[in-house]
Scaffold this active site. Structure first.
Site, PDB file in Angstrom:
ATOM      1  N   CYS A 114       0.828  -1.200  -0.002  1.00 22.76           N
ATOM      2  CA  CYS A 114       0.099  -0.076   0.110  1.00 22.76           C
ATOM      3  C   CYS A 114       0.708   1.249   0.043  1.00 22.76           C
ATOM      4  O   CYS A 114       0.405   2.373  -0.214  1.00 22.76           O
ATOM      5  CB  CYS A 114      -0.928   0.011   1.331  1.00 22.76           C
ATOM      6  SG  CYS A 114      -2.211  -1.245   1.053  1.00 22.76           S
ATOM      7  N   HIS A 250      -3.327   7.466   1.890  1.00 23.66           N
ATOM      8  CA  HIS A 250      -3.677   6.055   1.364  1.00 23.66           C
ATOM      9  C   HIS A 250      -5.206   5.753   2.097  1.00 23.66           C
ATOM     10  O   HIS A 250      -5.491   6.157   3.263  1.00 23.66           O
ATOM     11  CB  HIS A 250      -2.733   5.031   1.962  1.00 23.66           C
ATOM     12  CG  HIS A 250      -3.075   3.837   1.782  1.00 23.66           C
ATOM     13  ND1 HIS A 250      -3.497   3.276   0.868  1.00 23.66           N
ATOM     14  CD2 HIS A 250      -3.183   2.494   2.457  1.00 23.66           C
ATOM     15  CE1 HIS A 250      -3.890   2.083   0.596  1.00 23.66           C
ATOM     16  NE2 HIS A 250      -3.526   1.668   1.947  1.00 23.66           N
ATOM     17  N   ASN A 280      -9.823   0.130  -0.479  1.00 22.02           N
ATOM     18  CA  ASN A 280      -8.490  -0.031  -0.311  1.00 22.02           C
ATOM     19  C   ASN A 280      -7.740  -0.691  -1.469  1.00 22.02           C
ATOM     20  O   ASN A 280      -7.870  -1.769  -1.924  1.00 22.02           O
ATOM     21  CB  ASN A 280      -8.019  -0.749   0.831  1.00 22.02           C
ATOM     22  CG  ASN A 280      -6.351  -0.660   0.812  1.00 22.02           C
ATOM     23  OD1 ASN A 280      -5.696  -0.331  -0.031  1.00 22.02           O
ATOM     24  ND2 ASN A 280      -5.710  -1.042   2.235  1.00 22.02           N
TER      25      ASN A 280
END
Ligand code: ACO
Length: 323
Positions: A114, A250, A280
């Protein structure tokens, strides 16, 4: 002469198919209410059968090139962040390079899950600062749907597929924080928490593996580490939270994002949110959010933009950009 990297344009791409929380609740023991309350996610996009990470990446890259008014032939380096490459090798970036009709320069992948886009941005920025690259294409692209255990409600509700890209160009710099371009990047890894978020397989282990996560543990680390790295970025530039115009975080969990916004004293409308619609998307989440907020005119030239992310590794990082 000193250089810094300026964002010329961004682009995003999401696969057509949308899976809502209600649809997930038909196959696993979950509810729209639980997912929205714990994560802020309402729906996610999922790649079609046969639609690969390179396809999403190429679509996002084309949009970024158009937004930047840059021809593909001008690209000296492609850095693609992904944890879900098309094949074990070559790099997915090589496929994207070919799709864009480029045959020169370098193209390679980076892997920081990520945090991948921040890692890719930092790498491109350093090549540009060193004077080795003039124009770079930085991409975050993922098909996490392919490594989800769709029977594990603790993880499968959290992720989506997508890609985001940005075109960076070297501009002369006198080092001032009021000058446009990337002011600094900050990267960290601490492998001692490898096991709280990982895919339980890979080429070397002989099976492909699914995402496994101790959610509560990851959550705790995210809040602490992100707060630290944001302070690090501001201090490195002699800037303060009050100088930030936009937080582009993020998109892992709405509660993590809200806690960062609160720490920085930013009003909600200064925090770019896509988690409700994208979930996500790992390395794609920051550039997708950037593409949205730059594309609709929210982020304006001269404004200070803070990018931050944390992911498996654990990895975490931040970048400050004078847009
Ligand atoms: N629907 C309904 N119930 C669920 C679901 C679901 N989808 N998932 C878990 N539950 C249940 C659990 O089984 C548990 O039940 P129990 O109390 O009977 O045992 C209960 O809900 C609470 O579970 P927790 O895991 O304790 O819930 P929590 O409030 O911690 O939320 C979450 C879980 C959303 C995963 C949160 O911990 C989180 O977002 N963590 C951070 C994730 C993150 O930041 N990832 C970043 C990087 S991702 C990357 O790098 C790939």
């Amino acid at each position: 002469m000193a250089f810094r990297s300026q964002f010329l344009g961004c682009g995003g791409y999401l696969p057509e198919r949308i899976i809502t929380n209600a649809e997930l609740a038909q196959t696993i023991d979950t509810s729209d209410e639980w997912i929205v309350q714990r994560t802020g996610i309402s729906e996610r996009h999922v790649a079609a059968p046969g639609e690969l990470t390179s396809d999403l990446a190429t679509a996002a890259a084309r949009r970024a090139l158009t937004a930047a008014k840059v021809d593909a032939s001008e690209i000296d380096m492609i850095i693609l962040a992904t944890a879900t490459p098309d094949n074990t090798f070559p790099a997915t970036a090589a496929r994207v390079q070919h799709n864009l009709g480029i045959t020169r320069g370098a193209a390679f992948d980076v892997q920081a899950v990520c945090t991948g886009f921040i890692y890719a941005l930092a790498t491109a920025d350093n090549f540009i600062k060193a004077g080795q690259v003039k124009t770079a294409l930085v991409i975050g692209a993922e098909t996490f749907s392919r490594i989800l255990d769709w029977k594990d409600r603790g993880t499968c509700v959290l992720f989506g597929d997508g890609a985001g890209a940005a075109v960076l160009r070297a501009v002369p710099s006198n080092g001032s924080t009021s000058e446009r371009g990337t002011l600094s990047t900050h990267l960290h890894t601490d492998g001692s928490n490898y096991d709280i978020l990982y895919a339980d397989g890979g080429i070397s282990t002989g099976k492909s593996g699914f995402v496994r996560m101790e959610g509560k543990e990851v959550f705790k680390h995210a809040v602490t580490r992100l707060a630290e790295v944001v302070d690090e970025a501001l201090t490195a530039n002699g800037l303060h939270a009050s100088d930030i115009d936009w937080l582009v975080p993020h998109q892992a969990n709405r509660r993590i994002i809200d806690s960062m916004g609160k720490k920085l004293g930013l009003p909600k409308e200064k925090v770019v949110l896509t988690i409700d619609r994208h979930a996500n998307t790992s390395a794609a989440s920051v550039p997708l959010a950037l593409a949205e907020a730059a594309g609709d005119g929210r982020i304006q030239p001269g404004q200070l933009v803070l990018l931050e992310a944390m992911g498996a590794g654990l990895t975490w990082g931040a970048a400050l950009v004078r847009w």
